[in-house]
Design a protein around this motif. Structure first.
Motif, PDB file in Angstrom:
ATOM      1  N   ALA A 101      16.759  68.140   1.712  1.00  0.00           N
ATOM      2  CA  ALA A 101      16.900  69.027   2.867  1.00  0.00           C
ATOM      3  C   ALA A 101      15.608  69.801   3.081  1.00  0.00           C
ATOM      4  CB  ALA A 101      18.066  69.986   2.658  1.00  0.00           C
ATOM      5  N   ASP A 102      15.427  70.336   4.298  1.00  0.00           N
ATOM      6  CA  ASP A 102      14.257  71.162   4.557  1.00  0.00           C
ATOM      7  C   ASP A 102      14.452  72.551   3.953  1.00  0.00           C
ATOM      8  OD1 ASP A 102      15.858  72.688   6.306  1.00  0.00           O
ATOM      9  OD2 ASP A 102      15.140  71.625   8.087  1.00  0.00           O
ATOM     10  N   VAL A 103      13.484  73.425   4.133  1.00  0.00           N
ATOM     11  CA  VAL A 103      13.538  74.734   3.481  1.00  0.00           C
ATOM     12  C   VAL A 103      14.664  75.609   4.037  1.00  0.00           C
ATOM     13  CG1 VAL A 103      11.118  74.737   2.842  1.00  0.00           C
ATOM     14  CG2 VAL A 103      11.796  75.638   5.085  1.00  0.00           C
ATOM     15  N   PHE A 104      15.261  75.210   5.162  1.00  0.00           N
ATOM     16  CA  PHE A 104      16.376  75.967   5.734  1.00  0.00           C
ATOM     17  C   PHE A 104      17.722  75.357   5.374  1.00  0.00           C
ATOM     18  CE2 PHE A 104      12.671  76.418   8.495  1.00  0.00           C
ATOM     19  CZ  PHE A 104      12.498  77.788   8.464  1.00  0.00           C
ATOM     20  N   ASP A 113       7.999  73.155  -1.791  1.00  0.00           N
ATOM     21  CA  ASP A 113       9.157  73.880  -2.296  1.00  0.00           C
ATOM     22  C   ASP A 113       9.524  74.947  -1.277  1.00  0.00           C
ATOM     23  OD1 ASP A 113      11.211  74.504  -4.050  1.00  0.00           O
ATOM     24  OD2 ASP A 113       9.902  74.398  -5.812  1.00  0.00           O
ATOM     25  N   TRP A 114      10.680  75.610  -1.482  1.00  0.00           N
ATOM     26  CA  TRP A 114      11.134  76.607  -0.512  1.00  0.00           C
ATOM     27  C   TRP A 114      10.162  77.780  -0.400  1.00  0.00           C
ATOM     28  CZ3 TRP A 114      11.861  81.557  -2.169  1.00  0.00           C
ATOM     29  CH2 TRP A 114      12.006  81.754  -3.551  1.00  0.00           C
ATOM     30  N   TYR A 115       9.445  78.081  -1.492  1.00  0.00           N
ATOM     31  CA  TYR A 115       8.486  79.181  -1.470  1.00  0.00           C
ATOM     32  C   TYR A 115       7.097  78.734  -1.013  1.00  0.00           C
ATOM     33  CZ  TYR A 115       7.288  77.102  -5.991  1.00  0.00           C
ATOM     34  OH  TYR A 115       6.946  76.220  -6.978  1.00  0.00           O
ATOM     35  N   ASP A 116       6.934  77.443  -0.794  1.00  0.00           N
ATOM     36  CA  ASP A 116       5.651  76.877  -0.370  1.00  0.00           C
ATOM     37  C   ASP A 116       5.939  75.762   0.632  1.00  0.00           C
ATOM     38  OD1 ASP A 116       2.999  76.248  -0.166  1.00  0.00           O
ATOM     39  OD2 ASP A 116       2.869  75.207  -2.088  1.00  0.00           O
ATOM     40  N   PRO A 117       6.417  76.117   1.829  1.00  0.00           N
ATOM     41  CA  PRO A 117       6.967  75.113   2.752  1.00  0.00           C
ATOM     42  C   PRO A 117       5.955  74.440   3.664  1.00  0.00           C
ATOM     43  CG  PRO A 117       7.278  77.295   3.670  1.00  0.00           C
ATOM     44  CD  PRO A 117       6.593  77.484   2.328  1.00  0.00           C
ATOM     45  N   SER A 152      10.159  66.877  17.988  1.00  0.00           N
ATOM     46  CA  SER A 152      10.246  68.306  17.717  1.00  0.00           C
ATOM     47  C   SER A 152      11.566  68.624  17.044  1.00  0.00           C
ATOM     48  CB  SER A 152      10.103  69.117  19.011  1.00  0.00           C
ATOM     49  OG  SER A 152      11.144  68.790  19.919  1.00  0.00           O
ATOM     50  N   GLY A 153      11.571  69.701  16.275  1.00  0.00           N
ATOM     51  CA  GLY A 153      12.773  70.172  15.603  1.00  0.00           C
ATOM     52  C   GLY A 153      13.112  71.577  16.035  1.00  0.00           C
ATOM     53  N   ALA A 154      13.977  72.234  15.287  1.00  0.00           N
ATOM     54  CA  ALA A 154      14.430  73.568  15.635  1.00  0.00           C
ATOM     55  C   ALA A 154      13.323  74.606  15.550  1.00  0.00           C
ATOM     56  CB  ALA A 154      15.596  73.968  14.733  1.00  0.00           C
ATOM     57  N   PHE A 155      12.265  74.306  14.784  1.00  0.00           N
ATOM     58  CA  PHE A 155      11.214  75.293  14.552  1.00  0.00           C
ATOM     59  C   PHE A 155       9.848  74.779  15.013  1.00  0.00           C
ATOM     60  CE2 PHE A 155      14.647  76.060  11.598  1.00  0.00           C
ATOM     61  CZ  PHE A 155      14.888  77.417  11.771  1.00  0.00           C
ATOM     62  N   GLY A 156       9.837  73.988  16.081  1.00  0.00           N
ATOM     63  CA  GLY A 156       8.582  73.491  16.623  1.00  0.00           C
ATOM     64  C   GLY A 156       8.421  72.004  16.402  1.00  0.00           C
ATOM     65  N   TYR A 157       7.187  71.540  16.568  1.00  0.00           N
ATOM     66  CA  TYR A 157       6.933  70.107  16.480  1.00  0.00           C
ATOM     67  C   TYR A 157       6.857  69.649  15.029  1.00  0.00           C
ATOM     68  CZ  TYR A 157       6.545  69.617  21.432  1.00  0.00           C
ATOM     69  OH  TYR A 157       6.863  69.580  22.774  1.00  0.00           O
ATOM     70  N   ASP A 158       7.464  68.484  14.767  1.00  0.00           N
ATOM     71  CA  ASP A 158       7.521  67.944  13.410  1.00  0.00           C
ATOM     72  C   ASP A 158       6.157  67.491  12.891  1.00  0.00           C
ATOM     73  OD1 ASP A 158      10.201  68.410  13.424  1.00  0.00           O
ATOM     74  OD2 ASP A 158      10.818  66.305  13.462  1.00  0.00           O
ATOM     75  N   ILE A 159       5.253  67.162  13.807  1.00  0.00           N
ATOM     76  CA  ILE A 159       3.921  66.698  13.442  1.00  0.00           C
ATOM     77  C   ILE A 159       2.915  67.758  13.890  1.00  0.00           C
ATOM     78  CG2 ILE A 159       2.259  64.816  13.594  1.00  0.00           C
ATOM     79  CD1 ILE A 159       4.974  63.899  12.575  1.00  0.00           C
TER      80      ILE A 159
END
Length: 516
Positions: free
Chosen positions: A48-51, A64-68, A392-399
């Motif tokens: 899963a992603d950091v969210f 990692d979640w602290y270094d996304p 794109s995803g929920a938090f901007g572009y994937d690339i």
């Protein structure tokens, strides 16, 4: 002194620069491949992603979640980028992809993130380009283990592996346990499984592993145990000249480092002067160049911008009758430690005066995505179109937009209409701009501007398809004065230089001398 001949040279007889956490480097994945000549990369993947968002049949790319921080969001997208580079340079030297498994494979193969879904993703995106464990085994009739196959036939030659990709999984035994349970299962998978090394007892080990993954900061003294048994060593955290030199001397095959830009860290390189990315074990260069057309342009000029341009332009001489033209290139640059607004461009112009009409697809030095620039009429200011490319995803572009390198420019309707496209994978192309002119754009080619950067800047242009057959036979310094200069090289004499103008002299505009 001449180097080692590539004829008959095997995969385990060379060492190469490898990028650690390739998705987190300032230099993009495509630039690592095309500009910095890297043929070994590593990424980290999670369920899963950091969210906490999970995608069935795919993996998230981050540390990692602290270094996304990551320039690409998903494993599928990373593989598509790699496959796009393969489409562009189909005869590249073998590319090794180390995928660090951060979350364990589930016990059941049919689970959302089981081995079956993982192999299906590799097969879908890389297909016949994959060199699998079974391919290594089949080289030796009667062998039932990879080690046996190596004892009989050894590794394939570099020549036979051209255009291929090898995927190697790294991680702890717990994380990798359910990918391949036992040697027989390992031979049916799409990826090799590496063995982590914590002590001398781990080499050569008791399993069927042929790749060994070693912490270069903690266990560098163990690296020299791998090459003598015919297996492949990767050492990571080689971020100082001392650690790099130690791993190199220990016959490490994949020298993994965070230091991509060899203009800054000159010691972190295994390529030869002709750009060939691998060196013979023992430190010798290899007498070889990689197949495929490539052009390097180094410029020290002002800017391709405003009402008057200043750049080095490599183009073909216009003919009396216009034919529709499509220019298809990847534009690769350092993507770090450079001025943000240096530019590499694929463009067409109505004339060679600094204020003439033009239309181009432009890649900037860093931190900015592809853009379309054009001057609608002679003497007019520059107009800019700044598109967004890719999923794109929920938090901007994937690339990350400043990592996209693939462009197409089409000139038709008697040379008066220009249209542009961009892509991150060379499979899906997005239209990013168009304009129709009153005068035909008869001068078509590639160019670089330095935005006043005194040391200059180099971009590398890699043509695809029919573009490789178009003769760019003229070089012009647009907006020329005594301080503006550069060079254009299709022949490999200078395209892989990382510094300077000391051996190049400025000449008059319009010269056909390739050393402008």
């Amino acid at each position: 002194m001449s180097g080692v001949s590539i004829d008959g040279l095997r995969y385990n007889e060379v060492q190469q620069k490898s990028v650690h956490n390739t998705f987190q480097r300032s230099e993009s994945i495509a630039d690592q491949f095309l500009y910095w000549r890297v043929r070994s990369m590593e990424i980290d993947v999670h369920h899963a992603d950091v969210f906490g968002n999970s995608t069935k049949g795919d993996w998230a790319v981050h540390h990692d979640w602290y270094d996304p921080i990551s320039t690409v969001a998903k494993l599928s997208q990373f593989l598509r980028m790699v496959r796009g580079l393969n489409r562009l340079v189909p005869k590249h030297e073998v590319l090794t992809l180390f995928i660090d498994i951060k979350d364990p494979f589930p016990k059941f193969a049919s689970a959302r993130h089981g081995w079956r879904a993982f192999d299906a993703l590799l097969d879908k995106e890389l297909g016949s380009r994959l060199f699998r464990p079974a391919n290594l085994l089949k080289r030796s009739r009667g062998a039932t283990r990879l080690r046996d196959a190596l004892d009989v036939r050894g590794w394939p030659t570099l020549t036979s592996l051209r255009g291929k990709m090898i995927v190697v999984l790294t991680g702890s035994p717990t994380q990798l346990a359910n990918y391949a349970i036992g040697p027989a299962a390992a031979l049916k998978r799409s990826a090799f499984v590496s063995a982590p090394v914590d002590g001398a007892r781990d080499i050569p080990g008791s399993g069927d592993e042929v790749f060994f993954n070693i912490n270069g900061e903690k266990n560098l003294q163990l690296v020299n145990r791998v090459h003598p048994v015919g297996c492949i060593a990767r050492a990571y955290y080689l971020n100082t000249p001392e650690l790099w030199a130690g791993a190199e001397a220990a016959s490490c095959h994949h020298l993994a480092t965070d230091k991509v830009n060899e203009r800054i860290d000159r010691w972190a390189s295994t390529r030869n002067a002709d750009g060939f990315p691998l060196q013979h074990i023992g430190g010798s260069s290899v007498d070889a160049t990689e197949l495929g057309a490539t052009c390097g342009i180094w410029a020290r000029t002002d800017d391709l911008w405003g009402e008057r341009d200043s750049f080095v332009f490599n183009h073909r001489r216009p003919t009396r009758s216009h034919r529709d033209t499509t220019l298809d290139f990847a534009i690769a640059g350092p993507n770090s430690h450079t001025e943000d607004f240096v530019k590499g461009a694929v463009l067409a112009r109505a004339g060679l005066d600094p204020d003439d009409e033009y239309f181009g697809v432009v890649r900037l030095g860093q931190k900015h995505g592809l853009r379309v620039q054009f001057r609608a009429r002679k003497g007019a200011p520059t107009t800019t179109i700044k598109p967004a490319i890719g999923p794109s995803g929920a938090f901007g572009y994937d690339i990350d937009q400043d990592t996209i390198v693939h462009v197409r420019l089409k000139i038709d309707r008697s040379g008066k209409r220009a249209r542009a496209w961009g892509s991150y994978d060379r499979r899906v192309w997005q239209h990013i701009g168009a304009f129709e002119f009153t005068r035909p754009l008869r001068h078509q080619g590639i160019g670089v501007s330095a935005h006043g950067q005194r040391r200059g800047v180099k971009f590398v242009f890699v043509p695809a398809g029919r573009t490789a057959q178009i003769a760019f036979d003229q070089v012009t310094v647009i907006g020329y004065d005594d301080d503006h200069r550069g060079w254009v090289d299709w022949s490999a004499h200078g395209r892989w230089k990382t510094t300077g103008f000391s051996q190049w002299r400025a000449t008059k505009p319009g010269t056909s001398d390739p050393r402008v």
